[in-house]
Design a protein around this motif. Structure first.
Motif, short mmCIF file in Angstrom:
data_model
loop_
_atom_site.label_atom_id
_atom_site.label_comp_id
_atom_site.label_asym_id
_atom_site.label_seq_id
_atom_site.Cartn_x
_atom_site.Cartn_y
_atom_site.Cartn_z
N ASP A 81 21.48 -20.03 18.32
CA ASP A 81 21.72 -21.30 18.22
C ASP A 81 20.65 -22.42 17.89
O ASP A 81 20.67 -23.60 17.48
CB ASP A 81 22.56 -22.01 19.32
N LYS A 82 19.26 -21.70 18.11
CA LYS A 82 18.10 -22.33 17.58
C LYS A 82 17.41 -22.14 16.41
O LYS A 82 17.62 -20.91 15.99
CB LYS A 82 17.25 -22.20 18.58
N TYR A 83 17.07 -22.89 15.76
CA TYR A 83 16.54 -22.61 14.15
C TYR A 83 15.19 -23.37 13.84
O TYR A 83 15.03 -24.41 14.51
CB TYR A 83 17.63 -23.08 13.22
N ASN A 84 14.64 -22.88 12.83
CA ASN A 84 13.53 -23.66 12.34
C ASN A 84 13.81 -24.24 11.11
O ASN A 84 14.99 -23.90 10.02
CB ASN A 84 12.32 -22.68 11.87
N ARG A 85 13.32 -25.52 11.00
CA ARG A 85 13.88 -26.44 9.74
C ARG A 85 12.83 -27.34 9.55
O ARG A 85 12.21 -27.84 10.32
CB ARG A 85 15.37 -27.11 9.79
N GLU A 86 12.52 -27.68 8.09
CA GLU A 86 11.42 -28.63 7.71
C GLU A 86 12.07 -29.40 6.48
O GLU A 86 12.56 -28.78 5.59
CB GLU A 86 10.08 -28.02 7.47
N TYR A 87 12.15 -30.53 6.61
CA TYR A 87 12.57 -31.31 5.53
C TYR A 87 11.94 -32.80 5.45
O TYR A 87 11.14 -33.32 6.38
CB TYR A 87 14.16 -31.52 5.50
N GLY A 88 11.88 -33.46 4.12
CA GLY A 88 11.42 -34.68 4.24
C GLY A 88 12.02 -35.74 3.25
O GLY A 88 12.86 -35.25 2.43
N LYS A 89 11.93 -36.96 3.66
CA LYS A 89 12.47 -38.19 2.87
C LYS A 89 11.40 -39.05 2.41
O LYS A 89 10.60 -39.53 3.35
CB LYS A 89 13.60 -38.66 3.69
N LEU A 90 11.83 -39.99 1.47
CA LEU A 90 10.81 -40.77 0.92
C LEU A 90 11.87 -42.09 0.74
O LEU A 90 13.06 -42.14 0.17
CB LEU A 90 10.21 -40.44 -0.41
N HIS A 91 11.33 -43.14 1.17
CA HIS A 91 12.04 -44.63 1.06
C HIS A 91 11.01 -45.36 0.21
O HIS A 91 9.71 -45.26 0.57
CB HIS A 91 12.56 -45.29 2.25
N PHE A 92 11.21 -46.55 -0.43
CA PHE A 92 10.37 -47.45 -1.21
C PHE A 92 10.99 -48.88 -1.40
O PHE A 92 12.06 -49.16 -1.35
CB PHE A 92 9.79 -46.77 -2.52
N ILE A 93 10.02 -49.73 -1.32
CA ILE A 93 10.29 -51.03 -1.92
C ILE A 93 9.74 -51.17 -3.00
O ILE A 93 8.47 -51.04 -3.41
CB ILE A 93 9.70 -52.11 -0.73
N ASN A 94 10.37 -51.76 -4.15
CA ASN A 94 10.01 -52.19 -5.26
C ASN A 94 10.10 -53.81 -5.72
O ASN A 94 11.12 -54.27 -5.47
CB ASN A 94 10.58 -51.52 -6.47
N LEU A 95 9.07 -54.34 -6.22
CA LEU A 95 9.05 -55.55 -6.73
C LEU A 95 9.19 -55.69 -8.42
O LEU A 95 7.99 -55.19 -8.77
CB LEU A 95 7.95 -56.53 -5.98
N CYS A 96 10.01 -56.33 -9.02
CA CYS A 96 9.99 -56.23 -10.35
C CYS A 96 10.09 -57.68 -11.16
O CYS A 96 10.59 -58.61 -10.41
CB CYS A 96 11.25 -55.64 -10.87
N ILE A 97 9.47 -57.70 -12.13
CA ILE A 97 9.86 -59.04 -13.11
C ILE A 97 10.37 -58.53 -14.36
O ILE A 97 9.94 -57.45 -15.06
CB ILE A 97 8.36 -59.42 -13.19
N GLY A 98 11.49 -59.18 -14.61
CA GLY A 98 12.25 -58.87 -15.86
C GLY A 98 12.27 -59.86 -16.77
O GLY A 98 12.30 -61.24 -16.33
N VAL A 99 12.86 -59.68 -17.95
CA VAL A 99 13.24 -60.62 -19.06
C VAL A 99 14.42 -60.37 -19.73
O VAL A 99 14.45 -59.11 -20.13
CB VAL A 99 11.87 -61.05 -19.84
N THR A 100 15.20 -61.30 -19.99
CA THR A 100 16.45 -60.66 -20.66
C THR A 100 16.42 -60.92 -22.28
O THR A 100 15.67 -61.92 -22.93
CB THR A 100 17.63 -61.72 -20.30
N LEU A 101 16.46 -59.95 -23.05
CA LEU A 101 16.27 -59.82 -24.40
C LEU A 101 17.23 -60.63 -25.43
O LEU A 101 16.91 -61.13 -26.48
CB LEU A 101 15.90 -58.54 -24.94
N ASN A 102 18.60 -60.47 -25.05
CA ASN A 102 19.73 -61.24 -25.83
C ASN A 102 20.65 -61.54 -24.91
O ASN A 102 20.72 -61.81 -23.77
CB ASN A 102 20.24 -60.01 -26.68
#
Length: 220
Positions: free
Chosen positions: A199-220
């Motif tokens: 019932d015991k095991y080895n395991r390794e895993y990873g996750k990435l989370h992020f924040i993004n700040l964007c500036i946009g412009v509408t074309l049409n």
């Protein structure tokens, strides 16, 4: 199956561009992560992977559903990663050719799908989902060999929950999003040794989370 779904979403995105209002955007990303280690003979440990900063660029299309609700979909190129991913001790005498990056970095194409709700005249609350494909990485994510073939535990496809705010001013938009990754970007899976324990095991895993700040412009 994930690859087929990703291609279908891309096709739908491109086919409807000409009929809708399109916004192009660019921004900065601050990403961080966690590495989780399960070991048969030790308590589970969680290693924090410090921030690393990147950029992103893309477009999105806005569909107005009613007075207060709207829907966004699009396509973007982004890079995410984190520092201190590899903490293996390397001798100073090791040749540069054999040294590996201490950080982890991915280049991705992502399809974001989001619903927006107008909480004030110029401010939208947005909630959605991101479906990302990683086409380049700086780590091998190989943990063993089977019949002389490398066994990889790297996930090319990742899924994110996206929560954010947008501020609109004329044709311009400033957006701040938090992106919580649902599935690991690498996962060795549960590796048992039934001679020692069932019932015991080895395991390794990873996750990435992020924040993004964007500036946009509408074309049409």
């Amino acid at each position: 199956m994930e690859k087929i779904a990703f291609i279908l979403i891309l096709t739908c995105s491109f086919s409807s561009l000409t009929a809708q209002k399109m916004e192009i955007f660019t921004g900065v990303i601050s990403s961080y992560g966690y590495k989780i280690l399960n070991h048969r003979t030790a308590p589970t440990s969680k290693q924090f992977l410090p921030n690393k900063h990147f950029t992103n660029i893309g477009y999105r299309v806005k569909l107005k559903l009613n007075t207060n609700f709207n829907f966004h979909y699009g396509l973007e190129f982004l890079q995410i990663g984190a520092n201190k991913f590899d903490t293996t001790t390397i001798s100073d005498s090791t040749h540069e050719v054999f040294k590996i990056d201490r950080f982890v970095k991915f280049s991705q194409i992502r399809v974001p799908l989001k619903f927006g709700y107008k909480i004030r005249d110029q401010i939208n609350f947005e909630l959605g989902y991101g479906f990302a494909y990683s086409f380049r990485k700086n780590q091998s994510f190989v943990y063993g060999y089977d019949n002389n073939e490398a066994i990889s535990y790297y996930n090319k496809f990742t899924h994110q929950l996206i929560v954010g705010l947008s501020y609109y001013w004329n044709k311009f938009n400033i957006r701040l999003d938090y992106n919580y990754t649902i599935n690991p970007f690498y996962d060795t899976g549960k590796r048992y040794n039934f001679i020692e324990s069932r019932d015991k095991y080895n395991r390794e895993y990873g996750k990435l989370h992020f924040i993004n700040l964007c500036i946009g412009v509408t074309l049409n």
